[in-house]
Write an enzyme that holds these catalytic residues in place. Structure first.
Site, mmCIF file in Angstrom:
data_model
loop_
_atom_site.group_PDB
_atom_site.id
_atom_site.type_symbol
_atom_site.label_atom_id
_atom_site.label_comp_id
_atom_site.label_asym_id
_atom_site.label_seq_id
_atom_site.Cartn_x
_atom_site.Cartn_y
_atom_site.Cartn_z
ATOM 1 N N ASP A 105 0.840 -1.197 0.000
ATOM 2 C CA ASP A 105 0.000 0.000 0.000
ATOM 3 C C ASP A 105 0.878 1.251 0.000
ATOM 4 O OD1 ASP A 105 -1.977 -1.824 0.585
ATOM 5 O OD2 ASP A 105 -1.987 -1.324 2.728
HETATM 6 N N1 URA Z 1 -1.052 -5.792 4.211
HETATM 7 C C1 URA Z 1 -1.482 -4.519 4.202
HETATM 8 O O1 URA Z 1 -2.460 -4.187 4.874
HETATM 9 N N2 URA Z 1 -0.826 -3.636 3.444
HETATM 10 C C2 URA Z 1 0.250 -3.951 2.693
HETATM 11 O O2 URA Z 1 0.818 -3.103 2.014
HETATM 12 C C3 URA Z 1 0.682 -5.280 2.713
HETATM 13 C C4 URA Z 1 0.019 -6.178 3.490
#
Ligand code: URA
Length: 227
Positions: A105
């Protein structure tokens, strides 16, 4: 394997095929100390120097990057500043295209793998080859034994049927935990904690399969041997 020099330089993002001719004519492309003036010459990619320097990953790119927060893994610049914007510019023009193996993310930092070798993306993301991914999460509370047990059993995520695969949750300190998951569902770690009543304030991936972030500084990348 040999390749036409103009095709090689353009597929690695250095220039167009037309511009490759100009580079050759200017004597900037050499093999074994000899300038290549014939743009249609077939060359061994690893032997080619451009302005005296070897070409970047002539046989396939595979790198680990320490992604800072604030960058997206998407190729679409409408999604915000991209990790591709902080990587060497010719990589953006490579064909096959350089992609991340899975995504993090925008608000997540840590280890991300990038490659232009399609088989590698397949290998690391296919559900058949489940790869451990380790995250360090800063939370708004400290997980209690029930949360640890829920992660180990599998958590029902909002809007999805079934539960996640078993995940290992270890408390590292007050409001700090390490999570090991084997899937890559959308916002998975944040949603797993949310399902257990905890909010993730910061998330960092420290390991992906056999690869660890170690001391790689944020924003930097390093090459990996293609497995
Ligand atoms: N889980 C999440 O919530 N975000 C990420 O970027 C990777 C795993």
């Amino acid at each position: 394997m040999t390749r036409r020099v103009d095709q090689l330089l353009s597929s690695l993002g250095y220039c167009s095929r037309k511009e490759a001719r100009a580079l050759c004519e200017a004597g900037r492309v050499t093999v074994d100390g000899v300038a290549l003036d014939d743009v249609s010459a077939r060359v061994v990619p690893t032997k080619v120097l451009l302005d005296g320097a070897p070409l970047d990953f002539p046989d396939g790119l595979f790198v680990m990057m320490h992604k800072p927060t604030g960058l997206v893994c998407s190729h679409d610049s409408r999604d915000g500043a991209r990790i591709y914007d902080v990587l060497p510019e010719p990589w953006l023009r490579r064909d096959p295209r350089v992609n991340t193996i899975g995504r993090l993310d925008k608000d997540t930092s840590g280890l991300i793998l990038l490659t232009d070798v399609g088989a590698l993306v397949q290998r690391f993301t296919s559900p058949k080859h489940r790869v451990d991914k380790v995250y360090e999460a800063t939370l708004d509370g400290t997980p209690d034994p029930q949360v640890i047990a829920a992660f180990a059993k599998g958590v029902a995520l909002d809007g999805e049927e079934g539960v996640t695969l078993p995940a290992r949750l270890e408390v590292l300190g007050e409001r700090l935990a390490q999570v090991t998951v084997r899937e890559g569902k959308y916002h998975q770690v944040r949603r797993m904690f949310a399902a257990c009543g905890l909010h993730v304030a910061a998330l960092k991936r420290t390991r992906f399969g056999d690869y660890s972030l170690e001391e790689l500084p944020e924003g930097e990348w390093r090459p990996l041997p293609v497995p």
